[in-house]
Scaffold this motif. Structure first.
Motif, PDB file in Angstrom:
ATOM      1  N   SER A 165       0.812  -1.212   0.000  1.00 39.55           N
ATOM      2  CA  SER A 165       0.000   0.000   0.000  1.00 39.55           C
ATOM      3  C   SER A 165       0.849   1.267   0.000  1.00 39.55           C
ATOM      4  CB  SER A 165      -0.967   0.006   1.174  1.00 39.55           C
ATOM      5  OG  SER A 165      -0.265  -0.075   2.389  1.00 39.55           O
ATOM      6  N   CYS A 166       2.112   1.209   0.429  1.00 42.09           N
ATOM      7  CA  CYS A 166       2.972   2.402   0.482  1.00 42.09           C
ATOM      8  C   CYS A 166       4.408   2.051   0.096  1.00 42.09           C
ATOM      9  CB  CYS A 166       2.995   2.996   1.893  1.00 42.09           C
ATOM     10  SG  CYS A 166       1.427   3.619   2.479  1.00 42.09           S
ATOM     11  N   ASN A 193       2.828   1.150 -10.294  1.00 42.62           N
ATOM     12  CA  ASN A 193       1.580   1.667  -9.749  1.00 42.62           C
ATOM     13  C   ASN A 193       0.652   1.995 -10.899  1.00 42.62           C
ATOM     14  OD1 ASN A 193      -0.314   3.918  -8.741  1.00 42.62           O
ATOM     15  ND2 ASN A 193       0.543   2.987  -6.909  1.00 42.62           N
ATOM     16  N   THR A 246      -2.443   3.970 -11.924  1.00 47.02           N
ATOM     17  CA  THR A 246      -3.259   5.081 -11.444  1.00 47.02           C
ATOM     18  C   THR A 246      -4.717   4.944 -11.854  1.00 47.02           C
ATOM     19  OG1 THR A 246      -2.790   6.419 -13.394  1.00 47.02           O
ATOM     20  CG2 THR A 246      -1.304   6.657 -11.497  1.00 47.02           C
ATOM     21  N   CYS A 305       1.436   6.502  -0.927  1.00 48.11           N
ATOM     22  CA  CYS A 305       0.504   5.472  -0.480  1.00 48.11           C
ATOM     23  C   CYS A 305      -0.714   5.395  -1.384  1.00 48.11           C
ATOM     24  CB  CYS A 305       0.030   5.756   0.946  1.00 48.11           C
ATOM     25  SG  CYS A 305       1.328   5.572   2.183  1.00 48.11           S
ATOM     26  N   ARG A 306      -1.318   4.204  -1.391  1.00 50.41           N
ATOM     27  CA  ARG A 306      -2.556   3.992  -2.128  1.00 50.41           C
ATOM     28  C   ARG A 306      -3.570   5.053  -1.678  1.00 50.41           C
ATOM     29  NH1 ARG A 306      -3.766  -1.175  -0.809  1.00 50.41           N
ATOM     30  NH2 ARG A 306      -4.651  -0.435   1.128  1.00 50.41           N
ATOM     31  N   PHE A 361      -3.119   7.137  -6.503  1.00 44.80           N
ATOM     32  CA  PHE A 361      -2.289   5.938  -6.555  1.00 44.80           C
ATOM     33  C   PHE A 361      -3.136   4.715  -6.250  1.00 44.80           C
ATOM     34  CE2 PHE A 361       1.615   8.515  -5.221  1.00 44.80           C
ATOM     35  CZ  PHE A 361       2.231   8.386  -6.451  1.00 44.80           C
ATOM     36  N   GLY A 362      -2.810   3.619  -6.923  1.00 42.03           N
ATOM     37  CA  GLY A 362      -3.355   2.321  -6.566  1.00 42.03           C
ATOM     38  C   GLY A 362      -2.317   1.587  -5.733  1.00 42.03           C
ATOM     39  N   ASP A 363      -2.382   0.252  -5.712  1.00 45.44           N
ATOM     40  CA  ASP A 363      -1.370  -0.535  -5.010  1.00 45.44           C
ATOM     41  C   ASP A 363      -0.038  -0.448  -5.731  1.00 45.44           C
ATOM     42  OD1 ASP A 363      -2.827  -1.531  -2.831  1.00 45.44           O
ATOM     43  OD2 ASP A 363      -3.693  -3.122  -4.053  1.00 45.44           O
TER      44      ASP A 363
END
Length: 132
Positions: A49-50, A78, A80, A103-104, A124-126
């Motif tokens: 996640s980050c 990542n 988006t 971070c997500r 952001f995604g994962d």
């Protein structure tokens, strides 16, 4: 007169729509090939996640994805999910983070620097790690 103008206008609109679809298909094919080349020989890991932006050495953009390279043997991808239209144009990436990490869910904004105009925003995604 109208019986010639209306069919000609419909033909023009239809050909423009087909041209846009074929352009998108070609762009997606180029993006897929570029991503495959960037990830060649790397194995995906468990999504995170980050990530710590201080470890990032290089950034690459491929379509709606941002690749953060931390070393020769590791990078994070990542997705988006779209909305950051300036990613394709090479606009500057501006992130807003309250934790000091990427971070997500953090907001990503693209800005056309010469014009100083925002060109898109997304989140952001994962972060998916890829390692050798």
């Amino acid at each position: 007169m109208y019986r010639f103008v209306i069919p000609a206008a419909l033909l023009l609109v239809g050909s423009a729509a087909l041209s846009a679809d074929s352009y998108r298909a070609r762009q997606e094919a180029r993006d897929s090939a570029a991503l495959a080349k960037a990830l060649d020989g790397l194995t995906p890991g468990k999504p995170m996640s980050c990530i710590d932006p201080r470890r990032v050495n290089d950034t690459q953009r491929i379509g709606d994805k941002i690749l953060y390279k931390t070393s020769r043997r590791e990078l994070y991808v990542n997705d988006t999910g779209g909305g950051c239209f300036g990613l394709r144009n090479g606009d500057a990436i501006v992130t807003k983070s309250h934790t000091g990490q990427f971070c997500r869910g953090d907001i990503v904004q693209t800005v056309d620097l010469p014009a100083r105009i925002p060109s898109g925003s997304c989140t952001f995604g994962d972060f998916v790690p890829y390692r050798k």
